[in-house]
Write an enzyme that holds these catalytic residues in place. Structure first.
Site, PDB file in Angstrom:
ATOM      1  N   GLU A 198      -0.082 -31.827  29.901  1.00  0.00           N
ATOM      2  CA  GLU A 198      -0.210 -33.251  29.833  1.00  0.00           C
ATOM      3  C   GLU A 198      -1.198 -33.832  29.030  1.00  0.00           C
ATOM      4  OE1 GLU A 198      -0.122 -34.893  33.763  1.00  0.00           O
ATOM      5  OE2 GLU A 198       1.700 -33.828  34.366  1.00  0.00           O
TER       6      GLU A 198
ATOM      7  N   THR B  36       1.158  -4.206   4.485  1.00  0.00           N
ATOM      8  CA  THR B  36       0.993  -4.422   5.747  1.00  0.00           C
ATOM      9  C   THR B  36       0.352  -5.821   6.178  1.00  0.00           C
ATOM     10  OG1 THR B  36      -1.090  -3.372   5.802  1.00  0.00           O
ATOM     11  CG2 THR B  36       0.641  -2.158   6.346  1.00  0.00           C
ATOM     12  N   ASP B  37      -0.154  -6.562   5.258  1.00  0.00           N
ATOM     13  CA  ASP B  37      -1.323  -7.564   5.563  1.00  0.00           C
ATOM     14  C   ASP B  37      -0.256  -8.908   5.914  1.00  0.00           C
ATOM     15  OD1 ASP B  37      -3.571  -6.497   4.769  1.00  0.00           O
ATOM     16  OD2 ASP B  37      -3.660  -7.363   3.227  1.00  0.00           O
TER      17      ASP B  37
ATOM     18  N   SER C 251       1.214  -7.194  -0.663  1.00  0.00           N
ATOM     19  CA  SER C 251       1.872  -8.337   0.195  1.00  0.00           C
ATOM     20  C   SER C 251       1.183  -9.630   0.521  1.00  0.00           C
ATOM     21  CB  SER C 251       2.013  -7.548   1.961  1.00  0.00           C
ATOM     22  OG  SER C 251       0.815  -7.437   2.404  1.00  0.00           O
TER      23      SER C 251
ATOM     24  N   TYR D  44      -7.677   0.888  -4.493  1.00  0.00           N
ATOM     25  CA  TYR D  44      -6.320   1.467  -4.995  1.00  0.00           C
ATOM     26  C   TYR D  44      -5.660  -0.002  -5.502  1.00  0.00           C
ATOM     27  CZ  TYR D  44      -4.840  -0.189  -0.436  1.00  0.00           C
ATOM     28  OH  TYR D  44      -4.422  -0.598   0.857  1.00  0.00           O
TER      29      TYR D  44
ATOM     30  N   LYS E 137      -0.086  -7.152  13.365  1.00  0.00           N
ATOM     31  CA  LYS E 137      -1.251  -6.218  12.629  1.00  0.00           C
ATOM     32  C   LYS E 137      -2.473  -6.506  13.632  1.00  0.00           C
ATOM     33  CE  LYS E 137      -3.305  -4.475   8.668  1.00  0.00           C
ATOM     34  NZ  LYS E 137      -3.419  -4.633   7.049  1.00  0.00           N
TER      35      LYS E 137
ATOM     36  N   THR F 130       0.797  -1.243   0.074  1.00  0.00           N
ATOM     37  CA  THR F 130       0.134  -0.158   0.037  1.00  0.00           C
ATOM     38  C   THR F 130       0.819   1.244  -0.087  1.00  0.00           C
ATOM     39  OG1 THR F 130      -1.843  -1.155   1.114  1.00  0.00           O
ATOM     40  CG2 THR F 130      -1.947   1.270   1.187  1.00  0.00           C
TER      41      THR F 130
END
Length: 336
Positions: A293, A101-102, A68, A35, A174, A22
């Site tokens: 356990e 950012t993802d 990303s 975008y 994030k 981005t």
């Protein structure tokens, strides 16, 4: 190798490795939605940041220019190897990676474990494209360069700078889908803060990273495949068998403190017999997963401690480059 011709003697030389996201996105003027990520190249990105040339000598390289969600392990290996190669140059002082950012927290943790330098490595991005009103990318990039150029940043491993905060690559998450302060470290807090171009450190990660990490990716062109299974009520345990057929390890994003149903636990026994390690993590965003356990009755079932499922996947994949022994993998998770 990058030829360094300092434009301003006395300033640190910082390499920006751009991958898209981005921060390099463009769209309808003023809007924050609809975008296209990864539209601007590194030179355009840097030229949009006022006074960045006053805090460091900048040298950019375009590694990728993608959303990303399209980052791959090939990109990770390229980034880590590039940093490891360039960090040997005495005239290079630090690194900044621009990233969507993802999946930023995943790349940050991978670099934290595989980069072999004490020189600052900083990763940043943006929640708003460059064409949005009050785009956050320019300030994040400016502060990331300033952090990478600071002597105070040496030895902190891979760091993330976002919305005035400094976070460790291991602990950063994030935590918001659209706000500009989209990252923090939940219960661990930030390493410090950026105020304009000045860093203020208050904490330090005590987990092994960078030069103290045992993982070496030089010479590797792929990593062991590790898959993540998400547990929910009445989830079919055969998903574990399906993933095990296609993976060398499995991470379970369990309920609560990394728990799941008895039929899932029984299926883990089958995976143990096939030599498949299973890491027990949680879909909850905070807390700790410890040995239990009941849940860890099979030796291939390993707690993730404080790692999220995506980060547990990274550590398990790297651990499998060192050993297939369940007990040794367990020790790695307790250490890292």
């Amino acid at each position: 190798m990058i030829t360094i011709n300092p434009k301003k003697p006395g300033l640190k030389n910082i390499i920006i490795l751009a991958t898209g996201g981005t921060i390099a996105g463009t769209g309808e003027e003023g809007k924050t939605t609809n975008y296209q990520a990864g539209n601007l190249d590194i030179d355009t990105l840097v030229s949009s940041v006022s006074n960045i040339d006053k805090i460091a000598n900048i040298y950019g390289e375009q590694i990728a220019n993608v959303d990303s969600n399209d980052i791959t392990i090939d990109h990770w290996l390229t980034l880590a190897n590039k940093i490891n190669e360039l960090s040997k140059q005495d005239d290079i002082d630090g690194f900044v990676i621009t990233h969507g950012t993802d999946t930023l927290e995943e790349t940050a943790y991978f670099l934290d474990l595989t980069v072999k330098t004490n020189k600052p490595v900083v990763i940043t991005g943006a929640m708003r494209p460059s064409t949005a009103t009050s785009a956050d990318g320019p300030l994040n990039l400016y502060q990331s360069v300033a952090l990478a150029a600071s002597e105070l940043s040496i030895g902190h491993g891979c760091m993330v700078v976002f919305s005035d905060g400094i976070y460790s690559g291991r602990n950063v998450q994030k935590v918001n889908t659209f706000k500009t302060n989209a990252f923090n470290s939940i219960e661990f807090g930030c390493l410090g803060y950026m105020r304009d171009n000045v860093p203020y450190f208050f904490n330090k990660s005590i987990k092994p990273h960078t030069v103290d990490s045992q993982f070496d990716i030089s010479g590797l062109n792929k990593l062991p495949v590790v898959s993540i299974a998400y547990f929910n009520i009445d989830a079919d345990p055969l998903i574990l068998d399906y993933l095990a057929e296609r993976s060398e390890g499995v991470v379970i994003a369990g309920a609560g403190s990394g728990t799941f149903s008895s039929n899932w636990l029984n299926e883990i026994k089958n995976l143990e017999e096939k030599g498949i390690p299973v890491v027990r993590s949680s879909r909850i965003g905070s807390g700790i997963i410890l040995r239990d356990e009941t849940m860890d009755r099979y030796i291939n079932c390993i707690p993730s401690y404080t790692l999220s499922p995506p980060k547990a996947r990274i550590l398990l994949s790297l651990a499998l480059t060192k050993t297939k022994d369940f007990s040794e993998i367990g020790k790695i998770f307790s250490e890292y």
